[in-house]
Write an enzyme that holds these catalytic residues in place. Structure first.
Site, PDB file in Angstrom:
ATOM      1  N   SER A   8       0.836  -1.210   0.000  1.00  0.00           N
ATOM      2  CA  SER A   8       0.000   0.000   0.000  1.00  0.00           C
ATOM      3  C   SER A   8       0.869   1.258   0.000  1.00  0.00           C
ATOM      4  CB  SER A   8      -0.980  -0.002   1.184  1.00  0.00           C
ATOM      5  OG  SER A   8      -0.294   0.147   2.395  1.00  0.00           O
ATOM      6  N   MET A  83      10.156  -7.766   4.637  1.00  0.00           N
ATOM      7  CA  MET A  83      10.168  -8.515   5.894  1.00  0.00           C
ATOM      8  C   MET A  83      11.441  -9.337   6.112  1.00  0.00           C
ATOM      9  SD  MET A  83       7.464  -7.419   7.190  1.00  0.00           S
ATOM     10  CE  MET A  83       7.148  -8.472   8.601  1.00  0.00           C
ATOM     11  N   LEU A  86      18.217  -7.066   6.129  1.00  0.00           N
ATOM     12  CA  LEU A  86      19.216  -6.919   5.060  1.00  0.00           C
ATOM     13  C   LEU A  86      20.594  -7.341   5.565  1.00  0.00           C
ATOM     14  CD1 LEU A  86      18.184  -3.462   3.552  1.00  0.00           C
ATOM     15  CD2 LEU A  86      17.913  -5.715   2.499  1.00  0.00           C
ATOM     16  N   ASN A 100      13.744   3.312   5.525  1.00  0.00           N
ATOM     17  CA  ASN A 100      12.701   2.359   5.899  1.00  0.00           C
ATOM     18  C   ASN A 100      11.565   3.114   6.584  1.00  0.00           C
ATOM     19  OD1 ASN A 100      11.495  -0.220   6.466  1.00  0.00           O
ATOM     20  ND2 ASN A 100      12.255  -0.088   8.563  1.00  0.00           N
ATOM     21  N   HIS A 102       8.601   2.559   9.485  1.00  0.00           N
ATOM     22  CA  HIS A 102       8.284   1.633  10.578  1.00  0.00           C
ATOM     23  C   HIS A 102       7.069   2.149  11.351  1.00  0.00           C
ATOM     24  CE1 HIS A 102       8.922  -1.451  13.551  1.00  0.00           C
ATOM     25  NE2 HIS A 102       8.782  -0.541  14.492  1.00  0.00           N
ATOM     26  N   SER A 129       7.579   6.174  11.847  1.00  0.00           N
ATOM     27  CA  SER A 129       8.924   6.745  11.718  1.00  0.00           C
ATOM     28  C   SER A 129       9.508   6.372  10.366  1.00  0.00           C
ATOM     29  CB  SER A 129       9.869   6.175  12.784  1.00  0.00           C
ATOM     30  OG  SER A 129       9.347   6.356  14.072  1.00  0.00           O
ATOM     31  N   ASP A 138      15.390  -1.991  12.528  1.00  0.00           N
ATOM     32  CA  ASP A 138      14.651  -0.743  12.745  1.00  0.00           C
ATOM     33  C   ASP A 138      15.508   0.297  13.483  1.00  0.00           C
ATOM     34  OD1 ASP A 138      12.381  -1.784  11.442  1.00  0.00           O
ATOM     35  OD2 ASP A 138      11.801  -2.833  13.265  1.00  0.00           O
TER      36      ASP A 138
HETATM   37  C1  GRF Z   1       3.846  -0.743   6.879  1.00  0.00           C
HETATM   38  O1  GRF Z   1       3.027  -0.643   8.008  1.00  0.00           O
HETATM   39  C2  GRF Z   1       5.253  -0.345   7.206  1.00  0.00           C
HETATM   40  O2  GRF Z   1       5.340   0.599   8.227  1.00  0.00           O
HETATM   41  C3  GRF Z   1       5.869  -1.642   7.661  1.00  0.00           C
HETATM   42  O3  GRF Z   1       5.282  -2.620   6.840  1.00  0.00           O
HETATM   43  C4  GRF Z   1       3.997  -2.189   6.425  1.00  0.00           C
HETATM   44  C5  GRF Z   1       3.946  -2.320   4.938  1.00  0.00           C
HETATM   45  O4  GRF Z   1       2.649  -2.128   4.443  1.00  0.00           O
HETATM   46  N1  GRF Z   1       7.304  -1.588   7.545  1.00  0.00           N
HETATM   47  P1  GRF Z   1       2.369  -2.110   2.880  1.00  0.00           P
HETATM   48  O5  GRF Z   1       2.925  -3.413   2.305  1.00  0.00           O
HETATM   49  O6  GRF Z   1       3.058  -0.910   2.306  1.00  0.00           O
HETATM   50  O7  GRF Z   1       0.887  -2.043   2.767  1.00  0.00           O
END
Ligand code: GRF
Length: 206
Positions: A8, A83, A86, A100, A102, A129, A138
């Site tokens: 998203s 997920m 790295l 990134n 978070h 963040s 993170d």
């Molecule tokens: C987000 O909430 C982001 O903060 C976290 O992973 C989620 C990714 O959501 N790191 P999407 O795949 O962009 O919908």
């Protein structure tokens, strides 16, 4: 951009680029998950996608990622729900060029299940963040944060929705700062428009 799931944030960034509100170009989308919904979003926007197999060997992963990126000449590596951790050698090679997003007000709640953890701790505020990536999960200098006040009826899934709304505005904004050459990271920390950024990042009200 690196993704593993829904994408998203990727979609929000694509939209801003298409609407010419963000002057940036996404060279490619890399996913370790062949089923990631975000891959479909990237393809619809005619963005080159790469599905990678994640190996147990960090050096193999570094090699695979470097090979893809060297074929694209990207200025910035944008992690959006990727997920995997790295490899250190990759982070070193792209130091100060990986960011990134978070879903917490770092340094609080690195890692997973942030919405539940915020509720468990009865925090009054939650947020998002955006930070440079270093070797810690993170971790890395925080560029910007945006927060929301927790409501009595918030649940983890409601918070997730509210946080996503912030993310979809904040990430394109921060990327625009890069494209306008406003952000710099050095030994002295982050500078935005040549002004020192505080440790908690720039607080953006959205
Ligand atoms: C987000 O909430 C982001 O903060 C976290 O992973 C989620 C990714 O959501 N790191 P999407 O795949 O962009 O919908």
């Amino acid at each position: 951009m690196f993704i593993s799931g829904k994408g998203s944030n990727l979609a929000a960034i694509i939209k801003q680029i298409q609407q010419k509100k963000l002057n940036a170009h996404i060279n490619c989308v890399i996913s370790d998950n062949p089923q990631a919904e975000g891959l479909i979003k990237a393809k619809k926007a005619s963005i080159k996608t790469h599905v990678i197999k994640w190996h147990t060997s960090a050096s193999k992963n570094t090699q695979v990622l470097k090979k893809i990126l060297s074929s694209h000449q990207s200025d910035l590596v944008v992690l959006a729900g990727f997920m995997r951790i790295l490899p250190k050698a990759f982070v070193t090679a792209y130091r100060n060029k990986i960011i990134n997003i978070h879903p917490s007000l770092l340094p609080k709640y690195p890692g997973l299940n942030t919405h539940q953890r915020v509720l468990n701790s009865s925090d009054r505020y939650h947020g998002v963040s955006i930070h440079f990536v270093d070797e810690k999960v993170d971790g890395g200098p925080i560029i910007a944060q945006s927060s929301l006040k927790i409501k009595q009826n918030d649940t983890p899934s409601r918070l997730k929705q509210r946080i996503h709304k912030l993310e979809h505005k904040l990430y394109p904004l921060i990327i625009s700062w890069f494209s306008e050459n406003r952000l710099h990271l050095s030994m002295d920390g982050i500078k935005y428009n040549n002004q020192q950024v505080p440790p908690q990042g720039i607080l953006i009200e959205l």
